[in-house]
Design an enzyme around this catalytic site. Structure first.
Site, PDB file in Angstrom:
ATOM      1  N   GLU A 622     -49.923  68.659  15.801  1.00  0.00           N
ATOM      2  CA  GLU A 622     -50.978  69.676  15.906  1.00  0.00           C
ATOM      3  C   GLU A 622     -50.903  70.682  14.762  1.00  0.00           C
ATOM      4  O   GLU A 622     -50.776  71.879  14.986  1.00  0.00           O
ATOM      5  CB  GLU A 622     -50.891  70.395  17.258  1.00  0.00           C
ATOM      6  CG  GLU A 622     -51.208  69.533  18.459  1.00  0.00           C
ATOM      7  CD  GLU A 622     -52.674  69.091  18.486  1.00  0.00           C
ATOM      8  OE1 GLU A 622     -53.525  69.888  18.087  1.00  0.00           O
ATOM      9  OE2 GLU A 622     -52.918  67.926  18.864  1.00  0.00           O
ATOM     10  N   ASP A 623     -50.982  70.172  13.554  1.00  0.00           N
ATOM     11  CA  ASP A 623     -51.027  71.039  12.374  1.00  0.00           C
ATOM     12  C   ASP A 623     -49.811  71.925  12.215  1.00  0.00           C
ATOM     13  O   ASP A 623     -49.928  73.081  11.810  1.00  0.00           O
ATOM     14  CB  ASP A 623     -52.277  71.932  12.406  1.00  0.00           C
ATOM     15  CG  ASP A 623     -53.478  71.185  11.880  1.00  0.00           C
ATOM     16  OD1 ASP A 623     -53.274  70.263  11.082  1.00  0.00           O
ATOM     17  OD2 ASP A 623     -54.602  71.527  12.275  1.00  0.00           O
ATOM     18  N   SER A 624     -48.658  71.416  12.578  1.00  0.00           N
ATOM     19  CA  SER A 624     -47.485  72.182  12.182  1.00  0.00           C
ATOM     20  C   SER A 624     -46.751  71.416  11.086  1.00  0.00           C
ATOM     21  O   SER A 624     -47.088  70.275  10.796  1.00  0.00           O
ATOM     22  CB  SER A 624     -46.584  72.471  13.377  1.00  0.00           C
ATOM     23  OG  SER A 624     -46.230  71.287  14.031  1.00  0.00           O
TER      24      SER A 624
END
Lengths: 1020, 376
Positions: A622-624
């Site tokens: 998730e976009d980390s």
């Protein structure tokens, strides 16, 4: 304005600027008011005086309307809009469509023929000549017939004026006065840009022209005007904005002075001009407007807010972009999508990518790199020139002339006619914006301020080659010796600035290739300087923007303004309220050509990181991002955060001065813990280099207690006689400046000076080192933002055959749906650059191919598509899939957990509800909100729910009368309880409810509603 | 269960040990005794702002529950007032508001407000800062109260005659100017407010007598205060001004000059320095100063408000002492070498504190920056 002709910094050399403590890269263009830097945002508006025809909604009584927002170019008269409308069907016995005119101050629309008659036209034939320029145009004549018929009853000018006067504000006036009133409306208020006074003939011609345009549109010979056409827009920059405000203020000064002098005269006093002229009006109001952004001269007028904004100093590019920002003052709530959309005419003038998301999307814009806003030339000079070229002025025009000659328009207003327009065009082409519309027989000249222009190369039409030659470029290149400049190119006719209107009449080649293949299809007159010039400041930093899905460029343009970097070189001398500086900023390996001019390589805002695109443990979902602990330890993305706080000794009335000193606990109330003051020096101010934490006092300050002077005096006298400590009188209150409770840092700079009102002022700058940690935000240059999910130990990271481990591991799921192809190309080119040690060019619209980059990679012994065999850092085994690894320029964004983290177990409560306070700065709690509540409800965890909602929030005990159910009187100290209404002292129960509930009950009771608590014993 | 503690409930003495050293622990919301450590109160009420502000907040809504603070310069306390509202909205509303303000403001407040406005106007016209204005208003109020307020707190009268009012204002201005470091002569104040000089002086005396501490001289004047200002009126460049300041300072203690008024010493010093400039470098004199000696005397007398005779006498006295180190050694070099653009000199006030005020700008000559402390 900084660096303007009147600025101290104007024309100084880099060296001189440096010696003055200024940053040589600061380009000025903003104002400093009360110590803060203010930008005046360019305001977009519709151009004045031009005639626009619009179609009306099918439900409206008029089908088309021709509008002219008429403003006189001098003086301070407000704009008057004249409208010429045409009805959908016939009216009042007329079978055809009728043309009506709406005049200022006149309540109802007037038939065209009557206005013409009032303007002094006698016959229908004359009227016909004003409107229809081709006597053989029978179609238009038929359309106009019924409109002319409507005026047949009103046979002469006075009748027409009376007809108009009756519909004005002159109730019960005599006929003579009505006529005079109508004449005044026509002379002074109707189409004021033609002239104020006896300009009826010219006004008749212009009204005729408006009607002509209207009829032509109705007949379908002409398109409806496009409101969003950028040629119709004008931009008010700082100059026109300030001029307008000054003009209004000056008028106000004169008006006030006149009023005061009049009063002096009336009361028979001696005339005193010095007393009458309020010298502060202009200064104070200009200051107020620039400081607050509320652009209005008097407090009663409507406010135009947000005209002046605090200059963004986060990154150098953010400052540059802020200075080139535009605002359209249209309501943000408006659902209308049209004005927000990118218009074809904005090509090269306005950046297609850089606009905010959300409410202001498309309304706030940014200028493209080469766009320039015209300053404007006085109309009188141009008019004189036109007359010298034998232009016939409008008031002398006759009906025969008009059919054969070309109409000349200057800034939208019709000034005359000319028999040989080609001569005018060739003579004036290089001097001003000129549009020759042969089909309409119109020549339109624009010289007003606020037109957006852009430069283009001029093409020699005979040879189809550029006028500019290699020699010019060479001279430009060593400008230091040759003294050659861009403005020379313009002067020598090699490059030309065109505004949007003129741009539409020329043929522009995209590049040399197009130029070479011309002849067959088209004759080019101009050529683009470079297609990448369509972008603005922030979008020019994106590599390969032409390979990205367009919203990604928009996202990056917004994010580039949040990146940390070096915002100015003199940051160590400045006392910014907040500033971030990156420890080791790097210039990007993958660059664009414009970066050199934006100083992005000198003042960068990011770091070249080795990026692998892989899942690897799942700590980058998730976009980390997974970041290398070792790289962070070596200083990757480390930054300093400067924060400046201010404290001032305020002077209050009656000698009640605040004093900066080390507070004495013997005479001061409201002190903090003793150790909080331990870092203060003897002057009550903290020293430089002191390590400070939340709660530490930075500046000790006390204020006198007590409202009356007498009390203070008594206390002071006692203090002076040494009695204070004994008698216990404490005369001062502590109001020291304390470090915010969640912050820490080192005092970096302390400045002591005198404030505006002669008060002592202290500014303290605190420096905090921000080491990247889990939760901090990072982004590449392609709208790919993410937070750090894990700082992985170096030994656990994957490595390739060379032993290289990535700095960042990005999750592959971030790519497919977002289609940020440029991100991948950048990684590939970055890899080549890192291997070969050269900068890569990633300017938009250049023919760089992935294949070419791949070939270069192969030369260095790598896979042409960037794949690499990686070994798992934890197992040492080669990984099953090949991993894409390259070098991307990453930015650290200003949102860091250090400044956001907050939690609370216990603490202060709100006044009204006695629930825990809100907000990190006040040590507030985290709210169990509507949706969080649902979770507990779904689980059936009612005890948890009760605990969160009542016990740990605002539990309160009330004593309820069991008879009436209302809250009883409880004296806890004596343990007596009583309900007076029921004369009940025994049947009273203690009930625990939220304080908010008790509050509600009492508020209801104040509205004569009795909420009764009927109690029932549930047993145990 | 402890009820939350409002300010009025907060104990000021520790119940356990009797100490008054109670410390507010804002982090935990407790009141703790510094001596014995007992928690004297918990769940303190947060007394900061009740609301939070966000960047995009509409400024139209004011969440404040109370009005502004009471103006201590007026008598009127808490009151309700009809808002004016925007002009276009409601004419009736405006008339109501005006009618209310007529009636509500009692006579003394209306009189005092009018006087404050006049003081503000005088200050604005003579370029005096806010500080002086505030101080003058305050002094006026104190004196007004002294004259009108009976021991029982009832006013014996509310207004004064026009000439008395002006005299009171002039006295308040004079004292305020002097005490806040922008001294003006009686003459100047007299011209400014158009009240006879003797009346200004009389009222200053009266005010000092009756107000005591509040009107006491808190700053000793020097010649510097006047030299700088007179020079600025005459548009004399900074370099020459500093010479005049120097001369006046040195000359004050000399025979025949000592004991004269500061204004006359200042004027004499300017006259002396200007005549030196005329002798040694007449070509660099600004146009406004290329005048005969008599004209120059008249000009100085005009600016300083004393007679030409006195200026001349003091000037001559200074000239007699010129060998005694009145002028700095390099004085000739300090005269301008080329005619300066006179417009460049600002005509703002140059009281001693004005220099300090400017320190907020770039120069930093008044601002001090702390150096890191040496640590052992």
């Amino acid at each position: 304005m900084l660096h303007s002709d009147f600025c101290h910094l104007n024309g100084l050399t880099e060296y001189q600027l440096q010696n003055m403590g200024e940053c040589p890269y600061d380009q000025g263009g903003y104002f400093i008011i009360n110590g803060s830097e203010k930008v005046l945002i360019a305001q977009e508006r519709m151009g004045n005086n031009a005639v626009y025809v619009f179609r009306r909604a099918s439900t409206a009584p008029y089908s088309h309307v021709a509008e002219c927002r008429s403003v006189l170019d001098r003086g301070n008269k407000p704009a008057r809009t004249a409208q010429v409308k045409i009805t959908r069907g016939g009216v009042k016995g007329q079978s055809g469509q009728c043309v009506m005119v709406s005049l200022p101050y006149i309540r109802s629309d007037i038939p065209l023929a009557i206005v013409f008659r009032a303007l002094g036209l006698e016959s229908d034939r004359e009227m016909m000549e004003r409107v229809i320029y081709d006597p053989k145009d029978e179609e238009m004549q038929t359309l106009l017939m019924s409109s002319l018929d409507m005026g047949s009853v009103i046979t002469d000018q006075n009748l027409a004026l009376d007809f108009i006067g009756k519909r004005g504000n002159s109730v019960g006036a005599t006929r003579d006065r009505r006529i005079r009133y109508a004449r005044e409306v026509l002379q002074l208020e109707f189409l004021p840009h033609i002239g104020i006074g006896a300009y009826e003939p010219a006004k008749a011609w212009f009204l005729g022209y408006m009607t002509h345009q209207l009829l032509a549109t109705v007949l379908g010979r002409r398109e409806e005007d496009d409101r969003d056409h950028y040629g119709l827009k004008r931009l008010d920059l700082a100059g026109p904005l300030l001029t307008g405000l000054f003009r209004q203020l000056f008028q106000k000064v004169v008006k006030d002075a006149r009023m005061i002098l009049q009063r002096q005269l009336d009361t028979g006093k001696e005339l005193n001009i010095a007393l009458a002229v309020k010298s502060r009006t202009i200064t104070d109001n200009l200051k107020y407007a620039i400081a607050t952004g509320n652009w209005r001269a008097d407090r009663k007028a409507a406010v135009r807010t947000g005209v002046s904004q605090v200059l963004n100093r986060l990154t150098y590019a953010a400052s540059l972009s802020h200075l080139r920002r535009l605002n359209s003052p249209i309501g943000r709530e408006g659902k209308l999508a049209k004005p927000r959309q990118l218009h074809n005419t904005q090509w090269g003038m306005i950046c297609p990518a850089e606009t905010p998301e959300g409410q202001a999307c498309g309304l706030v814009k940014n200028l493209a790199l080469m766009a320039y806003i015209s300053v404007g030339t006085p109309v009188a000079d141009i008019l004189e020139m036109l007359y010298n070229f034998e232009m016939e002025p409008l008031y002398e025009v006759t009906a025969e002339q008009i059919t054969r000659q070309t109409k000349v328009f200057l800034n939208g207003s019709w000034v005359g006619i000319h028999p040989r327009p080609e001569e005018l065009v060739t003579a004036l082409r290089m001097l001003l914006s000129i549009v020759f519309d042969i089909s309409q027989g119109e020549l339109r000249i624009g010289t007003d301020a606020g037109r957006v222009c852009r430069p283009l190369f001029i093409v020699d039409t005979e040879t189809s080659t550029l006028r500019i030659r290699k020699q010019h470029i060479d001279q430009l290149r060593d400008y230091e010796t040759t003294d050659y400049s861009f403005s020379r190119l313009v002067r020598e006719g090699l490059v030309e600035y065109l505004d949007v209107n003129e741009e539409e009449t020329v043929m522009i080649a995209m590049d040399q290739e197009h130029l070479a293949t011309s002849g067959e299809h088209a004759i080019y007159t101009h050529m683009e300087i470079h297609p990448s010039m369509i972008f603005g400041v922030c979008a020019s930093i994106i590599p390969f923007p032409d390979h990205n899905q367009s919203p990604r460029n928009t996202y990056q343009a917004a994010m580039g303004k949040q990146a940390m970097g070096m915002y100015l070189t003199n940051y160590n001398l400045r006392m910014d309220t907040m500033a971030h500086v990156l420890y080791y900023p790097q210039k990007p390996l993958v660059t664009t050509r414009v970066m050199e001019h934006l100083q992005f390589r000198t003042l960068p805002a990011g770091i070249n990181a080795v990026v692998a695109i892989a899942c690897y443990s799942g700590y980058n979902q998730e976009d980390s991002l997974i970041m290398s602990q070792a790289a962070v330890d070596r200083g990757l993305f480390r930054s300093v955060y400067y924060k400046t706080v201010k404290e001032e000794e305020q002077k209050k009335l009656f000698g009640q001065q605040e004093v900066i000193n080390k507070p004495d606990s013997a005479i001061t109330i409201g002190m903090k813990e003793a150790h909080a003051y331990s870092k203060l020096e003897s002057d009550g101010i903290i020293g430089v280099g002191e390590r400070v934490r939340g709660g530490d006092v930075l500046v000790g300050k006390t204020a006198p207690l007590g409202a009356t002077r007498a009390a203070v005096d008594a206390a002071e006298q006692e203090a002076a006689s040494g009695m204070a400590a004994l008698s216990g009188i404490r005369s001062r209150k502590d109001c020291s400046l304390v470090m915010k409770r969640t912050e820490r840092g080192v005092t970096d700079k302390v400045l002591v000076c005198t404030g505006e009102a002669g008060t002592r002022m202290v500014k303290i700058r605190i420096r905090t080192e921000l080491i990247p940690q889990v939760g901090d935000k990072f982004a590449s240059r392609h709208g790919q933002k993410g937070t750090m999910g894990l700082c992985m130990p170096e030994e656990d990271l994957p490595f390739n055959v060379d032993g290289i481990r990535p700095d960042i591991i990005m999750n592959p799921h971030a790519v497919p749906s977002r289609m940020t192809i440029a991100h991948l190309i950048e990684a590939l080119l970055g890899k080549v650059c890192a291997l070969s040690g050269v900068e890569g060019d990633a300017t938009a619209f250049t023919p760089v191919t992935v294949d070419a980059i791949g070939r270069e990679l192969v030369r260095h012994g790598y896979d042409p598509r960037g794949w690499e065999l990686l070994f798992n850092g934890q197992t040492g085994r080669p990984m099953n899939a090949a991993i894409f690894m390259g070098v991307n320029y990453y930015q650290r964004l200003r949102h860091v957990v250090y400044q956001k983290l907050g939690a609370r177990a216990r603490g202060a409560v709100q006044v009204l509800t006695r629930q825990p306070v809100e907000g990190k700065s006040r040590g507030g709690g985290l709210r169990i909100g509507e949706m969080e509540k649902d979770v507990f409800v779904a689980y059936g965890a009612s005890a948890v729910l009760k605990e969160r909602m009542c016990d740990v929030s605002d539990k309160y005990r009330v004593h309820v009368c069991e008879i009436c159910g209302l809250i009883a009187i409880a004296d806890l100290r004596r343990a007596t309880f009583e309900c007076r209404g029921c004369k009940n002292k025994t049947q009273i129960a203690a009930v625990e409810i939220p304080y908010a509930c008790k509050l509600l009950f009492q508020e209801l009771m104040s509205m004569a509603i009795a909420p009764r608590m009927i109690l029932k014993d549930l047993g145990d | 269960m402890a009820a939350p503690t409002l300010e009025r409930d907060v104990p000021d003495i520790c119940e356990e040990c009797g100490s008054r050293d109670l410390i507010e622990d804002t982090k935990n919301g407790d009141l703790v005794c510094a001596q014995c450590g007992v928690v004297a109160a918990e769940l303190l009420v947060d007394l900061g702002h009740e609301w939070r502000t966000f960047e995009n907040d509409d400024s139209a809504y004011d969440p404040n529950r109370v009005g502004g603070s009471i103006n201590p310069l007026l008598d009127g306390g808490l009151s309700t007032s009809i808002s004016q509202g925007p002009a276009s909205v409601n004419a009736l509303n405006q008339r109501l508001a005006r009618a209310q303000s007529r009636n509500l403001l009692d006579a003394s407040d209306r009189y005092v407000t009018d006087c404050y406005n006049r003081i503000a106007q005088f200050c604005e016209r003579s370029g005096l800062p806010q500080l002086v204005k505030d101080r003058a208003c305050e002094l006026f109020k104190l004196y007004y109260d002294h004259l009108t307020l009976g021991a029982d707190g009832v006013r014996t009268r509310s207004r004064f005659r026009e000439d008395e009012t002006l005299a009171m204002i002039s006295a308040a201005l004079f004292i305020a100017c002097r005490n806040e470091g922008f001294p003006r002569t009686f003459n100047e104040v007299s011209v400014m407010v158009s009240v006879a000089k003797s009346r200004v002086a009389a009222y200053v005396k009266a005010m000092e007598m009756s107000l005591g501490e509040a009107a006491k001289i808190s700053r000793i004047r020097t010649t510097d205060d006047f030299v700088a200002r007179f020079c600025s009126y005459m548009e004399i460049p900074n370099s020459v001004r500093s010479l005049a300041v120097h001369v006046a300072r040195e000359a004050s203690e000399k025979d025949g000059i000592h004991g004269r008024t500061l204004v006359s010493i200042a004027a004499g010093a300017i006259f002396f320095v200007l005549s030196q400039w005329r002798e040694h470098r007449p070509e660099t004199l600004p146009r406004s100063l290329r005048i005969s000696e008599d004209a120059m005397l008249t000009r100085i007398a005009e600016v300083s408000g004393i007679t030409e005779g006195v200026v001349k006498t003091v000037g001559t006295k200074i000239r007699q002492h010129r060998e005694q180190g009145l002028l700095p050694l390099d004085w000739q070099n300090r005269l301008p070498t080329e005619p300066e653009n006179v417009e460049a000199h600002s005509r703002t006030d140059t009281g001693p504190d004005a220099a300090g005020t400017r320190a907020t700008e770039r120069s930093g000559n008044g601002a001090s920056v702390k150096r890191p402390r040496q640590r052992g």
